[in-house]
Write an enzyme that holds these catalytic residues in place. Structure first.
Site, short mmCIF file in Angstrom:
data_model
loop_
_atom_site.label_atom_id
_atom_site.label_comp_id
_atom_site.label_asym_id
_atom_site.label_seq_id
_atom_site.Cartn_x
_atom_site.Cartn_y
_atom_site.Cartn_z
CE1 TYR A 1 -3.40 2.86 0.66
CE2 TYR A 1 -1.90 3.52 2.41
CZ TYR A 1 -2.98 3.78 1.58
OH TYR A 1 -3.63 4.99 1.69
CG HIS B 1 -3.56 13.92 -0.52
ND1 HIS B 1 -3.99 13.40 -1.71
CD2 HIS B 1 -3.72 12.93 0.39
CE1 HIS B 1 -4.37 12.15 -1.54
NE2 HIS B 1 -4.22 11.84 -0.27
CG ASN C 1 -0.07 8.60 6.55
OD1 ASN C 1 -0.06 7.40 6.42
ND2 ASN C 1 -1.13 9.24 7.00
CE1 TYR D 1 -17.50 28.77 48.93
CE2 TYR D 1 -18.63 27.91 47.00
CZ TYR D 1 -18.51 28.00 48.38
OH TYR D 1 -19.39 27.33 49.17
NE ARG E 1 -13.76 30.19 51.59
CZ ARG E 1 -14.98 29.75 51.89
NH1 ARG E 1 -15.14 28.51 52.34
NH2 ARG E 1 -16.03 30.51 51.72
CG PHE F 1 -3.17 7.07 10.01
CD1 PHE F 1 -4.52 7.27 10.23
CD2 PHE F 1 -2.76 5.89 9.42
CE1 PHE F 1 -5.45 6.31 9.86
CE2 PHE F 1 -3.69 4.93 9.04
CZ PHE F 1 -5.05 5.15 9.27
CD GLU G 1 -8.69 8.14 4.62
OE1 GLU G 1 -9.10 9.32 4.70
OE2 GLU G 1 -7.70 7.81 3.93
#
Length: 591
Positions: free
Chosen positions: A164, A194, A307, A395, A398, A444, A529
């Site tokens: 791959y 990409h 990647n 508060y 404190r 990834f 994906e």
């Protein structure tokens, strides 16, 4: 012979200069002449000599006088832009430099190096690399690991094994076998396709961090990149040549594909690139100006560059370091407010926190004790109300150890995850040289840093939430016993009235930003994906939350220093007086 790179109407032209006495005006005119030379309509100009234009540096955008000699006005190989007056085709190519670029106006090339091995990078190291304090080199061990990893890839290609991303397509096209003579083209096509992000480019510091972190991951020796290519990438980093990386576009699995692709696009000499020397320009010209050549991708190397979770993690690294700093500052600011509001130190007693010993709570209580009234650092303000009838404080005063404390513990938890991620191999497939094989997996996936950064935003926000309430107490005369809105002539002056409104607005905005992005997932890549982390948005909004926290605490600090003026001539402790003096060195008392 001096040479200049000139931008005219969207094109970059290299213009040599044989005579150093020639002027800036000559350079602009010569660049326009070269631009129109091959245009069928002469570029739309009746005569080049009649064109009116301005010339400015790409770096800093300073306008240049046409009559100045080039040897005086410009450095050799400097980048300049010709803007033709009244020309719609001559837009401001660089209307603004990237945010934070002013930090580079006095940039000096670092002399020190950080040796990367892929295993020992810290968050502090990465932030310093982002600031340009260091160059990068590889350890000898890292070089050997990278070489052995590449030998596995070369063997796969030689034996024509189906793997791959090396001999196949990507994502949905994982079953498509690519011919050997197309393997290099495959990697270039991957980077180009990409590079699909949008939004403003990362500022120089963040782009440097992103590039440095990717180098560190590649140095682990599980990515299959060649040592030759990795060294080229390091040379680009050391020259501070930074690709145009849009901040939006990653879903955080499969890694940060879009931003890392833009990073790789600049490395191969495509897209835009920025350096302190050139400003924004075409990547190939920026590289050439620094004596560098574009990377020529070998099989697997495009995938090796894009990647991983480095966008999420590098931004997360900045978030963690800024969160750590503001958490420490929050204790100092709150202690000063407590003094102004004449609070008690009893809530910070050692025994109280010893019976609920959360680490962060104990540390914050210790800081308060070290800042407030004690035998070592007495406070005249504390002494003035020692015998008052108040038993305990609100508060917001404190409970600072309990509220600030869990923020400190949150930061420590997130820093541990981010540090692990800094030194993790997040490629796919992974190359295991010791086994002589590649294995596809899911390292990834950005869920770890995404969840951690969502948690960080929720935790650090509380520093602003409680700070805003302390600002209210400072401004409200029924709670502070000080003039309304901390101004002597109320009505004539509004004092901190709207400063408090600003703090309230920022806290409200943070409440929306603290919604976890990592609870969302959208299926992508044709359901290949089918679960993603949305970690890029987790990182960006964590930084925005932290920025708002910094701003709210700055408002509280100013308000506390304003309030202390109404208690004079009484003085607080020595450490807090030093804080007051530091503020007054840049901000005067507001009457």
């Amino acid at each position: 012979m001096p040479r200049y790179t000139v931008h005219v109407r969207g094109e970059w032209l290299a213009v040599p200069c044989r005579d150093a006495q020639l002027t800036v005006g000559w350079l602009g005119r010569e660049a326009i002449r070269r631009y129109v030379k091959n245009k069928p309509d002469n570029g739309g100009f009746a005569s080049v000599d009649d064109v009116r234009f301005l010339v400015r540096r790409c770096k800093g955008l300073g306008l240049l006088d046409h009559e100045d000699p080039l040897q005086v006005a410009l450095e050799d190989n400097e980048f300049v832009e010709v803007v033709i007056e009244g020309d719609a085709m001559s837009p401001d190519f660089i209307p603004s430099q990237p945010e934070g670029v002013y930090l580079y106006s006095k940039y000096r090339e670092p002399e020190k190096y950080i040796a990367l091995d892929g295993d020992s990078l810290t968050t502090e190291d990465l932030v310093n690399l982002g600031k340009g304090h260091y160059k990068i080199k590889l350890t000898p061990t890292a070089e050997k690991k990278v070489q052995k990893s590449r030998e596995v890839i070369d063997s796969i290609i030689k034996e024509k094994t189906v793997v791959y991303g090396i001999t196949t397509g990507f994502g949905k096209f994982a079953r498509t076998i690519i011919p050997v003579n197309k393997l290099e083209e495959l990697q270039v096509n991957l980077v180009r396709s990409h590079s699909s992000g949008v939004g403003k480019p990362l500022i120089p510091e963040r782009c440097r961090m992103l590039l440095a972190l990717r180098i560190n991951v590649l140095a682990k020796g599980y990515s299959g990149i060649s040592l030759e290519t990795l060294k080229q990438v390091i040379e680009v980093f050391n020259a501070s040549c930074l690709p145009y990386v849009p901040e939006k576009g990653t879903v955080g699995a499969s890694g940060d594909l879009a931003p890392l692709s833009h990073l790789a696009l600049g490395l191969i000499g495509e897209g835009k690139m920025w350096s302190p020397k050139s400003g924004w320009a075409d990547a190939k010209y920026v590289l050439e100006a620094h004596g560098l050549k574009p990377v020529v991708l070998k099989p697997k190397e495009g995938l090796a560059l894009i990647n991983g979770t480095q966008m999420i993690t590098s931004l997360g690294c900045e978030a963690v370091e800024r969160a750590s700093a503001i958490a420490r500052q929050a204790d100092i600011v709150a202690a000063l407010t407590l003094e102004v509001l004449k609070g008690t130190t009893k809530a910070f007693d050692t025994d109280i926190h010893a019976v609920r010993p959360h680490r962060g709570q104990v540390e914050v209580a210790f800081r308060f004790r070290s800042l407030l009234d004690s035998d070592h650092h007495p406070s005249e303000i504390a002494e003035s109300h020692r015998f008052c009838d108040r038993v305990q404080d609100a508060y917001t005063l404190r409970c600072c150890p309990q509220v600030h404390g869990v923020v400190n513990d949150t930061i420590a938890f997130v820093k541990n995850i981010i540090t692990t991620e800094l030194n993790s191999a997040t490629d796919n497939p992974m190359v295991f040289a010791s086994r002589g094989e590649t294995i596809s997996g899911g390292n990834f996936h950005g869920e770890y840093p995404a969840k951690a950064l969502d948690y960080l935003a929720i935790g650090v926000h509380e520093l602003a939430a409680i700070s805003e309430r302390r600002i209210e107490r400072l401004c409200n005369p029924s709670l502070s016993e000080l003039p309304a809105f901390l101004v002597a002539e109320g009505g004539l002056n509004s004092g901190f009235m709207i400063a408090h409104c600003t703090a309230a607005a920022l806290v409200s905005e943070n409440k929306a930003l603290c919604h976890p992005s990592s609870v969302d997932s959208l299926s992508t890549s044709a359901a290949t994906e089918d679960h993603v982390s949305m970690g890029g948005w987790a990182a960006r909004k964590a930084l925005r939350v932290i920025e708002h926290v910094e701003q709210v605490l700055a408002i509280e600090l100013l308000a506390a220093c304003q309030g202390i003026e109404f208690l004079r001539p009484l003085r607080t402790t020595t450490p807090l007086e030093k804080v007051y003096d530091l503020v007054r060195s840049v901000v005067r008392f507001g009457k």
